[in-house]
Design a protein around this motif. Structure first.
Motif, short mmCIF file in Angstrom:
data_model
loop_
_atom_site.label_atom_id
_atom_site.label_comp_id
_atom_site.label_asym_id
_atom_site.label_seq_id
_atom_site.Cartn_x
_atom_site.Cartn_y
_atom_site.Cartn_z
N ALA A 2 -8.04 -42.61 -59.27
CA ALA A 2 -7.35 -41.34 -59.50
C ALA A 2 -5.84 -41.50 -59.42
O ALA A 2 -5.11 -40.57 -59.75
N GLN A 3 -5.37 -42.68 -59.00
CA GLN A 3 -3.94 -42.93 -58.73
C GLN A 3 -3.39 -41.81 -57.85
O GLN A 3 -2.41 -41.12 -58.17
N ASP A 4 -4.02 -41.68 -56.68
CA ASP A 4 -3.71 -40.56 -55.81
C ASP A 4 -3.56 -41.03 -54.36
O ASP A 4 -4.38 -41.81 -53.86
N PHE A 5 -2.52 -40.52 -53.69
CA PHE A 5 -2.32 -40.76 -52.27
C PHE A 5 -2.60 -39.46 -51.50
O PHE A 5 -2.15 -38.39 -51.91
N THR A 6 -3.30 -39.57 -50.41
CA THR A 6 -3.58 -38.44 -49.53
C THR A 6 -3.24 -38.84 -48.10
O THR A 6 -3.54 -39.96 -47.69
N THR A 7 -2.60 -37.95 -47.34
CA THR A 7 -2.28 -38.24 -45.95
C THR A 7 -3.06 -37.30 -45.04
O THR A 7 -3.01 -36.08 -45.20
N LEU A 8 -3.80 -37.88 -44.11
CA LEU A 8 -4.52 -37.12 -43.11
C LEU A 8 -3.84 -37.30 -41.75
O LEU A 8 -3.52 -38.43 -41.37
N ARG A 9 -3.63 -36.21 -41.05
CA ARG A 9 -3.02 -36.30 -39.72
C ARG A 9 -4.12 -36.27 -38.65
O ARG A 9 -5.12 -35.55 -38.78
N PHE A 10 -3.93 -37.05 -37.59
CA PHE A 10 -4.88 -37.07 -36.50
C PHE A 10 -4.12 -37.33 -35.20
O PHE A 10 -3.03 -37.91 -35.20
N GLY A 11 -4.68 -36.87 -34.10
CA GLY A 11 -4.01 -36.98 -32.81
C GLY A 11 -4.72 -37.91 -31.86
O GLY A 11 -5.81 -38.41 -32.14
N GLN A 12 -4.10 -38.12 -30.72
CA GLN A 12 -4.67 -38.97 -29.70
C GLN A 12 -5.85 -38.26 -29.05
O GLN A 12 -5.79 -37.07 -28.74
N ASN A 13 -6.92 -38.97 -28.85
CA ASN A 13 -8.11 -38.43 -28.22
C ASN A 13 -7.99 -38.61 -26.70
O ASN A 13 -7.98 -39.74 -26.21
N PRO A 14 -7.89 -37.52 -25.94
CA PRO A 14 -7.74 -37.65 -24.48
C PRO A 14 -8.89 -38.42 -23.84
O PRO A 14 -8.72 -39.04 -22.79
N GLY A 15 -10.04 -38.40 -24.48
CA GLY A 15 -11.19 -39.11 -23.94
C GLY A 15 -11.42 -40.46 -24.58
O GLY A 15 -12.50 -41.04 -24.43
N CYS A 16 -10.41 -40.97 -25.29
CA CYS A 16 -10.55 -42.25 -25.98
C CYS A 16 -10.91 -43.34 -24.97
O CYS A 16 -10.22 -43.50 -23.95
N PRO A 17 -11.95 -44.14 -25.23
CA PRO A 17 -12.34 -45.18 -24.28
C PRO A 17 -11.33 -46.32 -24.19
O PRO A 17 -11.37 -47.10 -23.24
N ALA A 18 -10.40 -46.38 -25.15
CA ALA A 18 -9.41 -47.47 -25.13
C ALA A 18 -8.07 -47.02 -24.56
O ALA A 18 -7.51 -47.70 -23.70
N CYS A 19 -7.52 -45.90 -25.06
CA CYS A 19 -6.16 -45.50 -24.66
C CYS A 19 -6.10 -44.18 -23.92
O CYS A 19 -5.00 -43.70 -23.60
N GLY A 20 -7.25 -43.57 -23.63
CA GLY A 20 -7.25 -42.27 -22.97
C GLY A 20 -6.61 -42.29 -21.60
O GLY A 20 -5.99 -41.31 -21.18
#
Length: 400
Positions: free
Chosen positions: A364-382
């Motif tokens: 489609a020659q298309d760029f899409t940007t999705l925003r996401f935040g830090q997961n407070p319960g993340c097993p790695a960086c929470g």
């Protein structure tokens, strides 16, 4: 008859000198001028100090931390150096004349907090204040990096940052190839490469670090030959191994940025967890058939890879390129984006893809940007006080 033109040129020079002196006097009367002690008290992260002398003057010595923008490029480059017109700016030249004219010009552009060093760099040195000699570029380097040096966001100081930087490529394949080539061309001084494979004929459709003559060679050695041939300023460190829990911290240690071009989930999770231990940012990229994605994970300054993908998809839903195929040019696009993000991180410019996932659809020659935040319960960086355990993962990214 011969004396007339000579006298005319001399007279013209005298008139122009008088006119220039008048302009300088008017500028110095109109702008704020600081003494050396005034400037010494203002130097800090909130004040932009700009050296408007020519390159050969700047290379002989400069005020520490000053940004070099020659007088002839100032109006063209100032927006990039100071996007906000209320930024405190102090300009200096050799004696205070050019910087006064430059300060006047910036005020006319709408800058509201501009000053000139009254005695210039000559007065600064005479006052016994700190100064240093910027690291000089050779003539060949000035030619090679000339388009970078013209950019206010890069300039001499930024190019030196690139030459002093260390970037690690995870993989010398589809993504590592364009990323490595553009980083080497940009003058990243040390490029590390992790890969345990050999060049195969099926790689050549997209892995542009390699060629027909290198089929059968170790990829890290093939990549080293290509990158050092492109830029002799670049040192290539080869890691001919498979990343594992036993070696990942040692391999990744000492690098400023990691470019993750891995083609499997176990390596991506391993790299993510190691980056949290080492506090080194990871520029993520992945490709599949006609689709690609990229993001930046800077430890504890935004989400990590596990915040975005806490659990991997089942293996049958995540085939690799050998199983599903890939458009040959696709990794060139995503790998180039990864190189761009790495350079931005090194220079501290722009808006990195932190907390954003950039999706690319080649059909489609298309760029899409999705925003996401830090997961407070993340097993790695929470929990920043509790680093994730470094373990090897199986195909479903469960600890072995």
């Amino acid at each position: 008859m011969a004396a007339g033109p000579i006298f005319g040129r001399a007279r013209y020079a005298q008139v122009m000198a008088v006119h220039e002196n008048e302009l300088v006097a008017q500028a110095r009367a109109a702008v704020t001028e600081l003494t050396c002690d005034d400037l010494a008290g203002r130097i800090g992260p909130n004040t932009l100090v700009i050296d408007v002398r020519e390159a050969d003057e700047f290379e002989q010595g400069a005020i520490p931390g000053a940004r070099h923008i020659p007088r002839g490029m100032l109006e063209f480059s100032i927006r990039a150096a100071a996007p906000e017109q209320n930024t405190p700016i102090v300009l200096y030249c050799a004696s205070g004349a050019r910087s006064a004219l430059a300060a006047r010009a910036l005020e006319q552009l709408g800058y509201t907090d501009v000053a000139s060093l009254d005695t210039g760099f000559i007065g600064w040195k005479a006052a016994g204040l700190d100064w240093d000699v910027p690291r000089r570029f050779s003539a060949d380097q000035r030619a090679r990096y000339s388009r970078h040096l013209m950019l206010a966001e890069v300039g001499d100081a930024g190019q030196q940052k690139l030459l002093d930087s260390r970037v690690l490529l995870i993989g010398a394949g589809g993504l590592g190839s364009p990323a490595g080539l553009y980083l080497a061309a940009a003058g990243v001084g040390t490029i590390g490469i992790v890969d345990h494979d050999r060049v195969d004929a099926t790689n050549l459709q997209r892995q542009i670090l390699h060629d027909l003559h290198r089929v059968g060679e170790k990829k890290v050695e093939s990549a080293r030959q290509t990158l050092t041939a492109l830029n002799s300023d670049v040192k290539v460190e080869t890691h001919d191994l498979r990343l594992s829990a036993d070696n990942v911290l040692e391999v990744m240690s000492g690098y400023d940025v990691i470019i993750d071009g891995a083609d499997n989930f176990p390596t991506r999770y391993l790299v993510n967890d190691a980056s949290l231990h080492l506090h080194v940012p990871v520029v993520h990229g992945s490709i599949f058939r006609f689709d690609g994605q990229a993001s930046v994970f800077r430890p504890y300054d935004g989400p990590c890879y596990r915040c975005l993908f806490e659990a991997p998809p089942p293996p049958e839903l995540a085939p690799n390129c050998a199983e599903a195929g890939v458009l040959g040019v696709l990794p060139g696009i995503i790998g180039s984006i990864q190189a761009t993000e790495a350079i931005k991180l090194i220079l501290g410019i722009g808006d990195p893809l932190i907390g954003r996932l950039l999706l690319y659809d080649a059909l489609a020659q298309d760029f899409t940007t999705l925003r996401f935040g830090q997961n407070p319960g993340c097993p790695a960086c929470g929990d920043p006080t509790r680093k994730p355990e470094i373990v090897d993962y199986d195909e479903t990214c469960r600890p072995r």
